[in-house]
Write a protein that holds these residues in place. Structure first.
Motif, PDB file in Angstrom:
ATOM      1  N   LEU A  53       8.524  -2.647  -7.389  1.00  0.00           N
ATOM      2  CA  LEU A  53       9.120  -3.078  -6.123  1.00  0.00           C
ATOM      3  C   LEU A  53      10.113  -2.052  -5.590  1.00  0.00           C
ATOM      4  CD1 LEU A  53       9.723  -6.881  -6.842  1.00  0.00           C
ATOM      5  CD2 LEU A  53       7.883  -5.849  -5.501  1.00  0.00           C
ATOM      6  N   ALA A  54      10.808  -1.367  -6.482  1.00  0.00           N
ATOM      7  CA  ALA A  54      11.762  -0.352  -6.043  1.00  0.00           C
ATOM      8  C   ALA A  54      11.060   0.760  -5.272  1.00  0.00           C
ATOM      9  CB  ALA A  54      12.511   0.217  -7.252  1.00  0.00           C
ATOM     10  N   SER A  55       9.945   1.238  -5.798  1.00  0.00           N
ATOM     11  CA  SER A  55       9.187   2.299  -5.123  1.00  0.00           C
ATOM     12  C   SER A  55       8.633   1.807  -3.797  1.00  0.00           C
ATOM     13  CB  SER A  55       8.035   2.771  -6.019  1.00  0.00           C
ATOM     14  OG  SER A  55       8.509   3.200  -7.270  1.00  0.00           O
ATOM     15  N   ILE A  56       8.055   0.614  -3.824  1.00  0.00           N
ATOM     16  CA  ILE A  56       7.439   0.062  -2.610  1.00  0.00           C
ATOM     17  C   ILE A  56       8.497  -0.172  -1.537  1.00  0.00           C
ATOM     18  CG2 ILE A  56       6.185  -1.928  -1.689  1.00  0.00           C
ATOM     19  CD1 ILE A  56       4.805  -2.102  -4.473  1.00  0.00           C
ATOM     20  N   GLY A  57       9.651  -0.696  -1.937  1.00  0.00           N
ATOM     21  CA  GLY A  57      10.731  -0.930  -0.980  1.00  0.00           C
ATOM     22  C   GLY A  57      11.175   0.345  -0.298  1.00  0.00           C
ATOM     23  N   ARG A  58      11.248   1.416  -1.057  1.00  0.00           N
ATOM     24  CA  ARG A  58      11.644   2.707  -0.485  1.00  0.00           C
ATOM     25  C   ARG A  58      10.629   3.178   0.557  1.00  0.00           C
ATOM     26  NH1 ARG A  58      11.924   6.496   1.849  1.00  0.00           N
ATOM     27  NH2 ARG A  58      12.952   8.498   1.492  1.00  0.00           N
ATOM     28  N   THR A 114      16.594  -0.537  -3.456  1.00  0.00           N
ATOM     29  CA  THR A 114      16.207   0.752  -2.895  1.00  0.00           C
ATOM     30  C   THR A 114      16.059   0.685  -1.382  1.00  0.00           C
ATOM     31  OG1 THR A 114      13.923   0.156  -3.429  1.00  0.00           O
ATOM     32  CG2 THR A 114      15.056   1.653  -4.945  1.00  0.00           C
ATOM     33  N   LEU A 115      15.573  -0.447  -0.889  1.00  0.00           N
ATOM     34  CA  LEU A 115      15.421  -0.612   0.551  1.00  0.00           C
ATOM     35  C   LEU A 115      16.791  -0.635   1.224  1.00  0.00           C
ATOM     36  CD1 LEU A 115      12.915  -2.832   2.409  1.00  0.00           C
ATOM     37  CD2 LEU A 115      15.312  -2.983   3.024  1.00  0.00           C
ATOM     38  N   ASN A 116      17.710  -1.428   0.660  1.00  0.00           N
ATOM     39  CA  ASN A 116      19.055  -1.501   1.238  1.00  0.00           C
ATOM     40  C   ASN A 116      19.769  -0.155   1.154  1.00  0.00           C
ATOM     41  OD1 ASN A 116      19.079  -4.348   1.896  1.00  0.00           O
ATOM     42  ND2 ASN A 116      19.099  -4.729  -0.303  1.00  0.00           N
TER      43      ASN A 116
END
Length: 405
Positions: free
Chosen positions: A177-182, A204-206
């Motif tokens: 999810l961290a990679s996808i969020g980025r 990561t998105l935030n």
């Protein structure tokens, strides 16, 4: 052979599918070079861009409907389609004609020269060319895959929306999810709003939003769903007969409220109530049986579908493509299942019923070569009991054709 302006749309679509070695190739360098030759961009429209794992289609539909209700001329670009390619490119809520699409594809072919474009890149540029030619005041764009390197991201959005983040397309976007969020966060722009459609988003998105300096409007703080009421900065309305997911409707209302356009809550409610999207928790009655159909195809989507089932149980009829998390999808739906039935999905990426049963750990579940055989068996064994059909756009399209014909 290269088609001409006289060639049918089907020939053009076959051609652009064949000329690029990869079905999906992320990256904006080749695309930007062609776009610079193709598009004028002298009078840029107002642009909403929507990314996310699920809910992009319904959120873009809401933004298009709200913009139309506010008197704007609107181009709406989404993917994939259920029945006809033309569904992907709509002007003022009408799919563009074959003739216009052929004109657009000819224009892209001329502009690309020797540059290789994927199917999605080619058709995305065709959509932008059509919207520009029509001199539309609003473009509503749905990201195809990810965000940062997706073809849609060559256009700077005035307002970005990120609906939610779940596991899907890990082979392109990263394993977690961290990679996808980025990757999804890549549609954000400095000093411009980004509306978040979920409170459960990876850090990561935030972090990227803060790094870029985008203006975040967060679900739960700036907009939310309270019971059957949609709340956003500057208004609220009764969700009532709104058929799209309410979190997506709330995010769309928040995004629209940040635009130069305005609607009263009552006008916004009427616009949202008018939305009917095929294959999104779509109900059908057929020969005394209740059907629900949904195009969701990942565990995050399946969890939403299961919540909509409530206490009711369904016979599940599932067909999926090979690169999806079939086990996760099926597990999320299993508690609401009277039975689980697998069907073979035709095409180069389709899973056979046997492959799907093995992938989900349900090798003893009924398996059928076609959807028609599965429904016929259910008619014999469980007449009148409710059925859910899903797992893929292809599965739902086949089911709707079958039920309507």
């Amino acid at each position: 052979m290269r088609p001409s302006i006289e060639s049918p749309l089907a020939q053009w679509l076959a051609y652009i599918e064949a000329i690029h070695p990869q079905e999906i190739e992320l990256g904006l360098v080749r695309l930007s070079a062609v776009a610079a030759r193709l598009l004028q961009r002298d009078r840029p429209p107002f642009v909403f861009t929507v990314a996310g794992t699920n809910g992009k289609g319904t959120t873009t539909a809401a933004l298009a409907a709200l913009s139309r209700a506010a008197g704007q001329s609107v181009g709406w670009y989404s993917s994939p389609h259920l029945f006809h390619f033309n569904e992907r490119i709509q002007i003022n809520n009408q799919p563009v004609s074959d003739d216009l699409l052929v004109q657009a594809l000819c224009a892209v072919e001329l502009a690309r020269a020797e540059t290789s474009l994927s199917y999605f890149e080619f058709t995305t540029l065709a959509a932008f060319w059509l919207f520009e030619q029509a001199e539309l005041s609003v473009w509503v764009l749905e990201v195809g895959l990810g965000g940062r390197l997706d073809a849609v991201n060559i256009i700077d959005p005035d307002i970005a929306v990120i609906t939610n983040i779940g596991l899907d397309h890990q082979n392109f976007l990263g394993p977690d999810l961290a990679s996808i969020g980025r990757e999804k966060a890549g549609i954000c722009r400095a000093q411009r709003p980004v509306v978040l459609g979920s409170s459960d988003l990876p850090e990561t998105l935030n972090a990227y939003i803060d790094q870029v300096g985008a203006q975040a409007y967060r679900f739960g703080d700036h907009h939310k769903v309270v019971g059957a009421t949609l709340v956003w900065q500057g208004g609220e309305l009764d969700a009532g007969a709104i058929s799209i997911p309410l979190a997506n409707a709330a995010a769309a209302l928040q995004a629209f409220s940040l635009s130069p356009f305005a609607l009263t809550p009552v006008m916004a409610q009427v616009a949202l109530q008018s939305i009917r999207l095929a294959g999104r928790m779509q109900s059908r009655e057929h020969r005394g049986r209740h059907y629900i159909l949904d195009v969701g195809h990942n565990p995050h989507a399946a969890a939403y579908i299961a919540r909509q089932f409530g206490a009711q149980k369904f016979h599940l009829v599932l067909g999926m493509v090979q690169d999806k998390d079939a086990k996760g999808f099926c597990s999320a739906l299993a508690q609401g299942a009277l039975s689980i039935n697998f069907v073979t999905l035709a095409g180069p990426r389709g899973c056979s019923a046997e492959q799907l049963a093995l992938a989900t750990g349900r090798a003893d579940s009924p398996q059928f070569a076609t959807l028609e055989l599965a429904l016929a068996q259910l008619d014999r064994d469980f007449p009148g009991e409710p059925v859910f059909i899903g797992g893929s756009f292809y599965t739902v399209a086949a089911a709707l054709n079958l039920l309507e014909n």
